[in-house]
Design an enzyme around this catalytic site. Sequence first.
Site, PDB file in Angstrom:
ATOM      1  N   ASP A  37     184.332 -41.668  44.935  1.00  0.00           N
ATOM      2  CA  ASP A  37     183.002 -42.052  44.430  1.00  0.00           C
ATOM      3  C   ASP A  37     182.755 -41.249  43.149  1.00  0.00           C
ATOM      4  O   ASP A  37     183.532 -40.355  42.797  1.00  0.00           O
ATOM      5  CB  ASP A  37     181.923 -41.718  45.477  1.00  0.00           C
ATOM      6  CG  ASP A  37     180.694 -42.638  45.370  1.00  0.00           C
ATOM      7  OD1 ASP A  37     180.530 -43.504  46.247  1.00  0.00           O
ATOM      8  OD2 ASP A  37     179.913 -42.490  44.401  1.00  0.00           O
ATOM      9  N   ASN A  90     185.186 -51.226  46.692  1.00  0.00           N
ATOM     10  CA  ASN A  90     183.824 -51.490  47.161  1.00  0.00           C
ATOM     11  C   ASN A  90     182.725 -50.994  46.227  1.00  0.00           C
ATOM     12  O   ASN A  90     181.598 -51.480  46.293  1.00  0.00           O
ATOM     13  CB  ASN A  90     183.696 -50.817  48.542  1.00  0.00           C
ATOM     14  CG  ASN A  90     182.275 -50.683  48.992  1.00  0.00           C
ATOM     15  OD1 ASN A  90     181.669 -51.653  49.419  1.00  0.00           O
ATOM     16  ND2 ASN A  90     181.712 -49.475  48.875  1.00  0.00           N
ATOM     17  N   TYR A 156     175.139 -59.569  38.029  1.00  0.00           N
ATOM     18  CA  TYR A 156     175.580 -59.234  39.387  1.00  0.00           C
ATOM     19  C   TYR A 156     176.214 -60.461  40.052  1.00  0.00           C
ATOM     20  O   TYR A 156     177.294 -60.384  40.638  1.00  0.00           O
ATOM     21  CB  TYR A 156     174.383 -58.722  40.196  1.00  0.00           C
ATOM     22  CG  TYR A 156     174.742 -58.193  41.569  1.00  0.00           C
ATOM     23  CD1 TYR A 156     175.149 -56.868  41.738  1.00  0.00           C
ATOM     24  CD2 TYR A 156     174.703 -59.014  42.689  1.00  0.00           C
ATOM     25  CE1 TYR A 156     175.492 -56.385  42.996  1.00  0.00           C
ATOM     26  CE2 TYR A 156     175.039 -58.544  43.945  1.00  0.00           C
ATOM     27  CZ  TYR A 156     175.427 -57.224  44.097  1.00  0.00           C
ATOM     28  OH  TYR A 156     175.764 -56.748  45.349  1.00  0.00           O
ATOM     29  N   LYS A 160     180.191 -60.915  41.119  1.00  0.00           N
ATOM     30  CA  LYS A 160     180.608 -61.142  42.505  1.00  0.00           C
ATOM     31  C   LYS A 160     181.387 -62.452  42.646  1.00  0.00           C
ATOM     32  O   LYS A 160     182.316 -62.536  43.445  1.00  0.00           O
ATOM     33  CB  LYS A 160     179.396 -61.104  43.441  1.00  0.00           C
ATOM     34  CG  LYS A 160     178.741 -59.714  43.523  1.00  0.00           C
ATOM     35  CD  LYS A 160     179.716 -58.627  43.998  1.00  0.00           C
ATOM     36  CE  LYS A 160     179.050 -57.290  44.246  1.00  0.00           C
ATOM     37  NZ  LYS A 160     180.010 -56.245  44.656  1.00  0.00           N
ATOM     38  N   ILE A 189     172.161 -55.975  53.382  1.00  0.00           N
ATOM     39  CA  ILE A 189     172.590 -54.860  54.237  1.00  0.00           C
ATOM     40  C   ILE A 189     171.735 -53.635  53.930  1.00  0.00           C
ATOM     41  O   ILE A 189     171.480 -53.319  52.751  1.00  0.00           O
ATOM     42  CB  ILE A 189     174.091 -54.529  53.999  1.00  0.00           C
ATOM     43  CG1 ILE A 189     174.962 -55.803  54.074  1.00  0.00           C
ATOM     44  CG2 ILE A 189     174.581 -53.470  54.993  1.00  0.00           C
ATOM     45  CD1 ILE A 189     174.910 -56.575  55.372  1.00  0.00           C
TER      46      ILE A 189
HETATM   47  P1  NAD Z   1     175.216 -47.993  47.698  1.00  0.00           P
HETATM   48  O1  NAD Z   1     174.436 -47.795  46.446  1.00  0.00           O
HETATM   49  O2  NAD Z   1     174.728 -47.375  48.961  1.00  0.00           O
HETATM   50  O3  NAD Z   1     176.725 -47.545  47.485  1.00  0.00           O
HETATM   51  C1  NAD Z   1     177.428 -47.827  46.311  1.00  0.00           C
HETATM   52  C2  NAD Z   1     178.328 -46.652  45.998  1.00  0.00           C
HETATM   53  O4  NAD Z   1     179.098 -46.973  44.837  1.00  0.00           O
HETATM   54  C3  NAD Z   1     177.544 -45.370  45.689  1.00  0.00           C
HETATM   55  O5  NAD Z   1     178.043 -44.311  46.462  1.00  0.00           O
HETATM   56  C4  NAD Z   1     177.780 -45.166  44.198  1.00  0.00           C
HETATM   57  O6  NAD Z   1     177.800 -43.811  43.801  1.00  0.00           O
HETATM   58  C5  NAD Z   1     179.142 -45.810  44.020  1.00  0.00           C
HETATM   59  N1  NAD Z   1     179.394 -46.156  42.628  1.00  0.00           N
HETATM   60  C6  NAD Z   1     178.536 -46.732  41.738  1.00  0.00           C
HETATM   61  N2  NAD Z   1     179.109 -46.840  40.531  1.00  0.00           N
HETATM   62  C7  NAD Z   1     180.359 -46.326  40.664  1.00  0.00           C
HETATM   63  C8  NAD Z   1     181.445 -46.171  39.761  1.00  0.00           C
HETATM   64  N3  NAD Z   1     181.357 -46.541  38.475  1.00  0.00           N
HETATM   65  N4  NAD Z   1     182.582 -45.624  40.233  1.00  0.00           N
HETATM   66  C9  NAD Z   1     182.681 -45.226  41.518  1.00  0.00           C
HETATM   67  N5  NAD Z   1     181.692 -45.334  42.412  1.00  0.00           N
HETATM   68  C10 NAD Z   1     180.543 -45.886  41.987  1.00  0.00           C
HETATM   69  O7  NAD Z   1     175.309 -49.570  47.876  1.00  0.00           O
HETATM   70  P2  NAD Z   1     175.996 -50.489  48.988  1.00  0.00           P
HETATM   71  O8  NAD Z   1     174.966 -51.450  49.385  1.00  0.00           O
HETATM   72  O9  NAD Z   1     176.734 -49.704  49.998  1.00  0.00           O
HETATM   73  O10 NAD Z   1     177.020 -51.279  48.044  1.00  0.00           O
HETATM   74  C11 NAD Z   1     178.422 -51.257  48.232  1.00  0.00           C
HETATM   75  C12 NAD Z   1     178.985 -52.565  47.729  1.00  0.00           C
HETATM   76  O11 NAD Z   1     178.449 -53.632  48.520  1.00  0.00           O
HETATM   77  C13 NAD Z   1     178.623 -52.910  46.284  1.00  0.00           C
HETATM   78  O12 NAD Z   1     179.740 -53.498  45.658  1.00  0.00           O
HETATM   79  C14 NAD Z   1     177.507 -53.934  46.439  1.00  0.00           C
HETATM   80  O13 NAD Z   1     177.413 -54.777  45.325  1.00  0.00           O
HETATM   81  C15 NAD Z   1     177.972 -54.652  47.684  1.00  0.00           C
HETATM   82  N6  NAD Z   1     176.950 -55.415  48.406  1.00  0.00           N
HETATM   83  C16 NAD Z   1     175.855 -54.804  48.942  1.00  0.00           C
HETATM   84  C17 NAD Z   1     174.922 -55.564  49.635  1.00  0.00           C
HETATM   85  C18 NAD Z   1     173.691 -54.958  50.252  1.00  0.00           C
HETATM   86  O14 NAD Z   1     172.806 -55.733  50.686  1.00  0.00           O
HETATM   87  N7  NAD Z   1     173.571 -53.642  50.370  1.00  0.00           N
HETATM   88  C19 NAD Z   1     175.116 -56.949  49.775  1.00  0.00           C
HETATM   89  C20 NAD Z   1     176.245 -57.530  49.221  1.00  0.00           C
HETATM   90  C21 NAD Z   1     177.166 -56.746  48.547  1.00  0.00           C
END
Ligand code: NAD
Length: 252
Positions: A37, A90, A156, A160, A189
């Site tokens: 991360d 991710n 976004y 995706k 989520i």
């Molecule tokens: P989150 O913000 O809790 O976690 C995302 C993580 O990615 C963080 O720890 C952040 O520091 C890290 N990150 C951001 N930019 C970065 C970079 N340049 N290099 C390395 N790490 C980096 O969010 P989440 O909801 O756990 O999201 C995780 C993935 O799931 C993302 O790709 C998001 O688009 C996708 N997603 C989330 C949801 C939702 O509803 N939460 C739905 C669909 C998809």
Amino acid sequence: MNGIEGKVALVTGAASGIGRATALRFADEGAKVVVSDVMVDDGEQVVHEINESGGEAVFVKADVSDPDEVANLVASAVEQFGGLDFAHNNAGIEGVGSSIPEMSVEDFERVIDINLKGVFLGMKYEIPRLLERGGGAIVNTASVAGMTGGPNLSHYYAAKHGVIGLTRSAALEVANENVRVNAVCPGVIDTPMIERFTKDDDEAAEGLLAAEPMGRMGKPEEIAAAVVYLCSDDASFVTGHPMVIDGGYVVP
Ligand code: NAD
């Protein structure tokens, strides 16, 4: 799950939310985990949790949009644990929301760089390492946003959709080399990303919940279970598949 124990798994964006839950689940299933991360303290906390409960994990800081850092991340994983079997690409950001005419080029590029180019870079450096081991599996985090459109978050949604295209293409490149490549498409989520998105905006929060037929958000652990399943031998004939885990939010 079959075929996870003793293997090496790399998870990006593993300091928080879905990535954190996946790192913990891989460890629970007996894998050695490379937690990566840009958030160092939170990432090291995940490593601490895994090691305290008898697992094996290391933290490697890497910005997924930087080719040198991703190359170094994959090389470090191999150096630490002797090889790489699984990767969960991710890491992602939600970006700054606005209509296309209002969106700055910088905001557009930043989301594409992290959410789409980051997945490309991950696979670019991971695939040769999986081939060296004679096989393995990759899971990329897409979204239901990879299957629908949505206003004021075009970067976004576009990123995706791109992740699903990259996943399907990569899967075909390595289908007969014992490497499987799949994606997960989460619905809404309950993670810090959604907290940031809905903070101070009751309407946005209500809108997201209203779109969820089960009347609740998903849990990060419900995505983690799918990621580890897709890496396991139980999914040995599954590749190129964008798996929707969304409580019925979209019909693929
Ligand atoms: P989150 O913000 O809790 O976690 C995302 C993580 O990615 C963080 O720890 C952040 O520091 C890290 N990150 C951001 N930019 C970065 C970079 N340049 N290099 C390395 N790490 C980096 O969010 P989440 O909801 O756990 O999201 C995780 C993935 O799931 C993302 O790709 C998001 O688009 C996708 N997603 C989330 C949801 C939702 O509803 N939460 C739905 C669909 C998809």
